[in-house]
Design a protein around this motif. Structure first.
Motif, mmCIF file in Angstrom:
data_model
loop_
_atom_site.group_PDB
_atom_site.id
_atom_site.type_symbol
_atom_site.label_atom_id
_atom_site.label_comp_id
_atom_site.label_asym_id
_atom_site.label_seq_id
_atom_site.Cartn_x
_atom_site.Cartn_y
_atom_site.Cartn_z
ATOM 1 N N LEU A 119 1.040 -1.086 -0.085
ATOM 2 C CA LEU A 119 -0.138 -0.066 -0.026
ATOM 3 C C LEU A 119 0.687 0.904 0.199
ATOM 4 N N ASP A 120 1.174 2.245 -0.864
ATOM 5 C CA ASP A 120 1.442 3.529 -0.962
ATOM 6 C C ASP A 120 1.210 3.943 -1.752
ATOM 7 N N ASP A 121 0.776 5.282 -1.309
ATOM 8 C CA ASP A 121 0.242 6.834 -1.948
ATOM 9 C C ASP A 121 -0.758 6.132 -2.577
ATOM 10 N N GLY A 122 -1.862 5.381 -1.936
ATOM 11 C CA GLY A 122 -3.446 5.615 -2.333
ATOM 12 C C GLY A 122 -3.072 4.145 -3.174
ATOM 13 N N VAL A 123 -2.524 3.754 -3.235
ATOM 14 C CA VAL A 123 -2.415 2.513 -4.168
ATOM 15 C C VAL A 123 -1.722 0.745 -3.633
ATOM 16 N N LEU A 124 -3.337 0.500 -3.572
ATOM 17 C CA LEU A 124 -3.042 -0.565 -2.967
ATOM 18 C C LEU A 124 -2.180 -2.349 -4.473
ATOM 19 N N ASN A 125 -1.206 -1.978 -4.023
ATOM 20 C CA ASN A 125 -1.236 -3.796 -4.869
ATOM 21 C C ASN A 125 -1.276 -4.485 -4.417
ATOM 22 N N ILE A 126 -2.222 -6.053 -5.104
ATOM 23 C CA ILE A 126 -2.870 -7.061 -4.463
ATOM 24 C C ILE A 126 -2.067 -7.894 -5.188
ATOM 25 N N PRO A 127 -0.806 -8.540 -5.140
ATOM 26 C CA PRO A 127 -0.378 -9.795 -6.285
ATOM 27 C C PRO A 127 -1.272 -10.738 -7.055
ATOM 28 N N LEU A 128 -1.508 -10.776 -7.854
ATOM 29 C CA LEU A 128 -2.389 -11.832 -9.134
ATOM 30 C C LEU A 128 -2.359 -13.178 -8.129
ATOM 31 N N PHE A 129 -1.497 -13.761 -7.550
ATOM 32 C CA PHE A 129 -2.100 -15.229 -6.524
ATOM 33 C C PHE A 129 -2.975 -14.575 -5.546
ATOM 34 N N MET A 130 -3.404 -13.434 -5.371
ATOM 35 C CA MET A 130 -3.978 -13.456 -4.013
ATOM 36 C C MET A 130 -5.254 -12.167 -4.368
ATOM 37 N N ALA A 131 -5.954 -12.594 -5.707
ATOM 38 C CA ALA A 131 -6.718 -11.972 -6.286
ATOM 39 C C ALA A 131 -7.659 -12.238 -5.649
ATOM 40 N N ASP A 132 -8.239 -14.018 -4.444
ATOM 41 C CA ASP A 132 -9.612 -14.700 -4.217
ATOM 42 C C ASP A 132 -9.795 -13.087 -2.993
ATOM 43 N N GLN A 133 -8.808 -13.009 -2.390
ATOM 44 C CA GLN A 133 -8.285 -12.049 -0.917
ATOM 45 C C GLN A 133 -9.046 -10.493 -1.168
ATOM 46 N N ALA A 134 -8.753 -10.218 -2.685
ATOM 47 C CA ALA A 134 -9.109 -8.773 -2.469
ATOM 48 C C ALA A 134 -10.761 -7.778 -1.921
ATOM 49 N N ASP A 135 -10.985 -8.223 -1.391
ATOM 50 C CA ASP A 135 -12.465 -7.663 -1.006
ATOM 51 C C ASP A 135 -12.195 -7.731 1.221
ATOM 52 N N ARG A 136 -11.620 -8.491 1.634
ATOM 53 C CA ARG A 136 -10.249 -8.098 2.616
ATOM 54 C C ARG A 136 -9.796 -7.573 2.802
ATOM 55 N N LEU A 137 -8.146 -7.536 1.525
ATOM 56 C CA LEU A 137 -7.449 -6.748 1.374
ATOM 57 C C LEU A 137 -7.796 -5.131 1.196
ATOM 58 N N ILE A 138 -8.630 -4.819 0.193
ATOM 59 C CA ILE A 138 -9.419 -3.587 0.765
ATOM 60 C C ILE A 138 -9.634 -3.103 1.879
ATOM 61 N N GLY A 139 -10.467 -3.940 2.582
ATOM 62 C CA GLY A 139 -10.942 -3.145 3.501
ATOM 63 C C GLY A 139 -10.159 -3.157 4.538
ATOM 64 N N LEU A 140 -8.786 -3.658 4.858
ATOM 65 C CA LEU A 140 -7.369 -3.261 5.538
ATOM 66 C C LEU A 140 -7.141 -2.406 5.152
ATOM 67 N N ALA A 141 -6.623 -2.244 3.697
ATOM 68 C CA ALA A 141 -6.341 -0.863 3.014
ATOM 69 C C ALA A 141 -6.794 0.529 3.636
ATOM 70 N N LEU A 142 -8.444 0.372 3.704
ATOM 71 C CA LEU A 142 -9.389 0.826 4.103
ATOM 72 C C LEU A 142 -9.020 2.113 5.460
ATOM 73 N N GLU A 143 -8.866 0.682 6.529
ATOM 74 C CA GLU A 143 -8.919 0.337 7.923
ATOM 75 C C GLU A 143 -7.290 1.261 7.718
ATOM 76 N N LYS A 144 -6.853 0.935 7.449
ATOM 77 C CA LYS A 144 -4.947 1.788 7.635
ATOM 78 C C LYS A 144 -4.992 2.834 7.153
ATOM 79 N N ARG A 145 -5.136 3.481 5.576
ATOM 80 C CA ARG A 145 -5.452 4.484 5.770
ATOM 81 C C ARG A 145 -6.558 5.777 6.631
ATOM 82 N N LYS A 146 -6.965 5.338 7.302
ATOM 83 C CA LYS A 146 -7.650 6.543 7.998
ATOM 84 C C LYS A 146 -6.818 6.458 9.628
ATOM 85 N N GLN A 147 -6.491 5.438 9.531
ATOM 86 C CA GLN A 147 -5.333 5.809 11.014
ATOM 87 C C GLN A 147 -4.415 7.037 10.945
#
Length: 147
Positions: A119-147
């Motif tokens: 997660l860098d400068d508002g861009v969440l990079n998700i490795p292709l092999f983790m695509a099925d985890q996208a929703d969870r990772l987006i949620g975590l990234a949004l929480e981190k950006r709130k802090q």
């Protein structure tokens, strides 16, 4: 190979035919029924909740300019631009342009690539092999950006 028409119940076909507005939506629900083995009740719930409208990826481009975003996804009330990169070059002028045009509407930009999770400068990079985890990772990234 079994024809698609015989892979779901006649009742589900009737629900889809009466509840869908486009051929794309019709096809989406048929494939969803096959994949998830939906009962009549499950399909009714998805149709009534507008599942197709909420989860179908969208595409964005700007006329007369070389900008395009591969997908737009909606998560709750947020819209996220998504780029998919299969090569080492992961720069994305289009996502930057999208952020410039809609600065208060884009909380996070998402890129799927061969690079590591980052997660860098508002861009969440998700490795292709983790695509099925996208929703969870987006949620975590949004929480981190709130802090």
């Amino acid at each position: 190979m079994t024809p698609v028409v015989t892979q779901i119940s006649w009742t589900n076909h009737l629900l889809i035919m009466s509840g869908c507005k486009s051929d794309e939506e019709h096809e989406f629900y048929i494939h969803l029924c096959i994949k998830e083995n939906y009962s009549k009740r499950q399909l009714e719930r998805q149709l009534d909740s507008g599942y197709y409208e909420r989860y179908m990826p969208r595409y964005w481009s700007q006329n007369n300019l070389p900008y395009e975003v591969d997908f737009l996804i909606q998560r709750e009330n947020d819209i996220f631009p998504v780029e998919v990169k299969s090569e080492a070059n992961t720069t994305s002028k289009s996502m930057k342009k999208f952020k410039e045009l809609f600065p208060d509407k884009v909380r996070l930009r998402i890129r799927f690539s061969l690079d590591n999770l980052n997660l860098d400068d508002g861009v969440l990079n998700i490795p292709l092999f983790m695509a099925d985890q996208a929703d969870r990772l987006i949620g975590l990234a949004l929480e981190k950006r709130k802090q």
